[in-house]
Enzyme design. Sequence first.
Site, PDB file in Angstrom:
ATOM      1  N   ASP A 198     -11.692 -16.442  19.798  1.00 47.43           N
ATOM      2  CA  ASP A 198     -11.685 -15.291  18.899  1.00 47.43           C
ATOM      3  C   ASP A 198     -11.549 -14.021  19.744  1.00 47.43           C
ATOM      4  O   ASP A 198     -11.615 -14.076  20.983  1.00 47.43           O
ATOM      5  CB  ASP A 198     -12.986 -15.277  18.093  1.00 47.43           C
ATOM      6  CG  ASP A 198     -12.920 -14.418  16.845  1.00 47.43           C
ATOM      7  OD1 ASP A 198     -11.849 -13.853  16.569  1.00 47.43           O
ATOM      8  OD2 ASP A 198     -13.944 -14.307  16.151  1.00 47.43           O
ATOM      9  N   ASP A 251     -10.223 -11.991   9.466  1.00 51.44           N
ATOM     10  CA  ASP A 251     -11.418 -11.584   8.726  1.00 51.44           C
ATOM     11  C   ASP A 251     -11.064 -11.111   7.318  1.00 51.44           C
ATOM     12  O   ASP A 251     -11.051  -9.912   7.016  1.00 51.44           O
ATOM     13  CB  ASP A 251     -12.152 -10.488   9.494  1.00 51.44           C
ATOM     14  CG  ASP A 251     -12.671 -10.990  10.834  1.00 51.44           C
ATOM     15  OD1 ASP A 251     -12.759 -12.215  11.012  1.00 51.44           O
ATOM     16  OD2 ASP A 251     -12.974 -10.157  11.708  1.00 51.44           O
TER      17      ASP A 251
END
Length: 870
Positions: free
Chosen positions: A499, A574
């Site tokens: 990430d 996200d």
Amino acid sequence: MCLYRVLVLSVFLSITQAVDRSNFKTCDQSAFCSRQRAMKPGQSSYTALLETLELSDSHLTVQLLNNNNKVLLLLELYRLQGNMTRVKINELKPIKARYEVPDVLITDPPTELMSVVAQDEHRVVLSLGGEDWRLILSAQPFRLDIMEGPQVLLSLNSRGLLAFEQLRIQDTEQHEKVCGEGEEEEAEEEVDQPGMWEETFKTHADTKPNGPSSISLDFSLPGVEHVYGIPEHADGLRLKNTDGGDPYRLYNLDVFQYELFNPMALYGAVPVLLSHNTHRTMGLFWLNAAETWVDVSSGQGSSEVPQTDVRWISESGIIDVFIMLGPRPNDVFTQYSSLTGTQAFPPLSSLAYHQCRWNYNDQEDVSAVDQGFDEHDIPYDFIWLDIEHTDGKRYFTWDNNKFPQPKDMLQGLLDKRRKMVTIVDPHIKVDSSYKIHTEIRSRGYYIKNKDGGDYEGWCWPGNAGYPDFTNPEMRKWWASMFAYDQYEGSMENLYTWNDMNEPSVFNGPEVTMHKDALHGPWEHRDIHNLYGFYVQMATAEGQIQRSGGLERPFVLTRAFFAGSQRYGAVWTGDNAAEWGHLKMSIPMCLSLGLVGISFCGADVGGFFKTPSAELLVRWYQAGAYQPFFRAHAHLDTPRREPWLFGPDNTALIREAVRQRYTLLPYWYLQFYHAQRTGQPVMRLPLPPSGRDLLVHPVTDERSSGVTAYLPGNGEVSFEDGERGKIPVFQRGGSIICRKNRVRRSSSCMENDPYTLYVALDSQGKAEGEIYIDDGHTFKHKTDKQFIHRRLSFTANSLSSSDLSPDSQFTTASWVEQVNILGAQKPDAVTLTTTDGGESSVEFEFDPDTAVLTLRKPGVNAGVNWTLHLR
């Protein structure tokens, strides 16, 4: 167009804006973008000096003169195998080398002979193979046209927007050296503009020691109205006209809770654009890793013919573009995959269901969630741990209080044939007691700031360094850290999530790295969009190495570039628990599939905010039919394991997840084909590209029915009053293999039997395939240990024949049942095998549905056999 409306974005959705746009540049705030965009279409300032033309066996070169400043460029043209053309433009004599993207192409593309058909003082006509294929190089103004007979397929610089800012030293004497002796008096004086040598954004300064270096080039596509690609953007599948607004931006960024219908940059960047009309599909691959903006202008060209103009603008590097001439969509997919590779063949278990949250608190929490799935009879294969599992955000470590015995935890999962993923981000806590940091610093593997010190920025651990993954030695060292004796507590069922690898720098400009940071001789501005690509590459290599080269890796990345498909999976970042984000997950993954990245999914339920029970159920039902199937949620959201929304909703989620598991053989077959051919796994159901299952997820709140458009068969209404069904249609003429005995994980189903679903077409025929291997090693490639068989129904007989007779693999799985849709009732059914055996098979026929069910043929799935309906 009907399909586009139904499957992608049927209505405009209003959402509350959450992203802080002021953190991210518009084109007007980007000095090079605004400078280039101020240049309007017209006659190009460049002339091709045909007297400098040289033609070799592999390519053609010719110099281009900028008539304004007298700077010379070098044009290289290549005719590539597979109906592609490569165009490269660079400074003829730069003051230093300009960045050319390495490692993305899987090989130096093989060339074919290019011959001159005609030439005069105005142009050169080159053959691209065949009688009708021509490339016309016009001298003044410089222009390229690719022709098929009298038809122009594509024009380059027809709008005169080629621009190439040469590297320079802020010194007039040096300018004379660059231009050449005797030319200065003819050159127009170049006036410095704001942002050419330094620009600021908020409190951040970006210095440019060699001045402006941006490039621009336009392409015109006559007869084209629809263009696609250039992900990642939270927008519709078809690219919109950018006239009057910002161009699409390609610049990997950590965008907090992104908004929809916006050309803003997101986490990944794949500079590939596809054009499509009823006659031809083509592609443009702009191989440049710097910040890039893409303008799209659709309208009418000459003679009122539709035309789309595309303009690429990049901050640095060179022009290196591959023109993929199709002509069919599948041809473009093959052409592009020949350049950057195909989707990595994932472990079968990674195609199953993944349960994730930021964060599962400790080993007891992991155990309770694992047990909850068993208690509620919901299968899963992977449970994930986010950043809180580490010792103070030090990656490759565990929090000793929360996860004191990680191997015991992993062994408990392994005993159930389940797996775990832990997060390993590329920002490294600056801590002299942290082994990873001290090793990277001592080896000099950190990215440097413009003054030569280690570049540091803020991220989850606080002050952090950023490893230079462009350095092959750094990647080699990083890979070695995944060895079982280096990554303490790791086991063979532990995999990795990369990430924040855009890279994310909380206190950096646009929440990323300063462009004047240094990767050896190159500035970060040159390589920015490659950073996540290299992080995933090194991580995947580490997983392969730890098994001695035997096991296939599984690595999820947020940032990506062209070629990232070779290393694992991506997701859409996200997102939010909103109906619009559920709907948007479809075009976002479709767009990625078009540019080679098939292993895509979205956070089921939405990462931010809290989904209603209805939204969560619908998201599970949609996610079960997307390639990467993972639920994920933010730290501040309420827990949302599938059984926490009441028994009715639990049952609906259970059914969606179980449907995914029954179809794993089909998913695995599609990924097998993707890694062989480059064809996308998830695609629009348009013939001939559509496959065998058409899915229409319900993506609107309180919807009780949908209307699906079936290729060749008009529209079908699907009523879903009980919210319990997913609109799924099987194509007539197809055979699909399922495993209907769903167990706690995919590995537990390894030897379970198959059920075949045979959907007859109007001719009473059907075809399909079955693919079987061990599901996790490279032996299918190294030792040809796999089964690949054709299933065919014709003349009232269903047979299985070998598609790979030189392969060697055996399976314990057998054919348990055959369901034939659209059949007639037979008098008898018999099974024959290659050893000459013949036996009767029990059957049932339902005249209302015309479904014939053959029970327990009992034949091994890996041998030749025929079922006869008499």
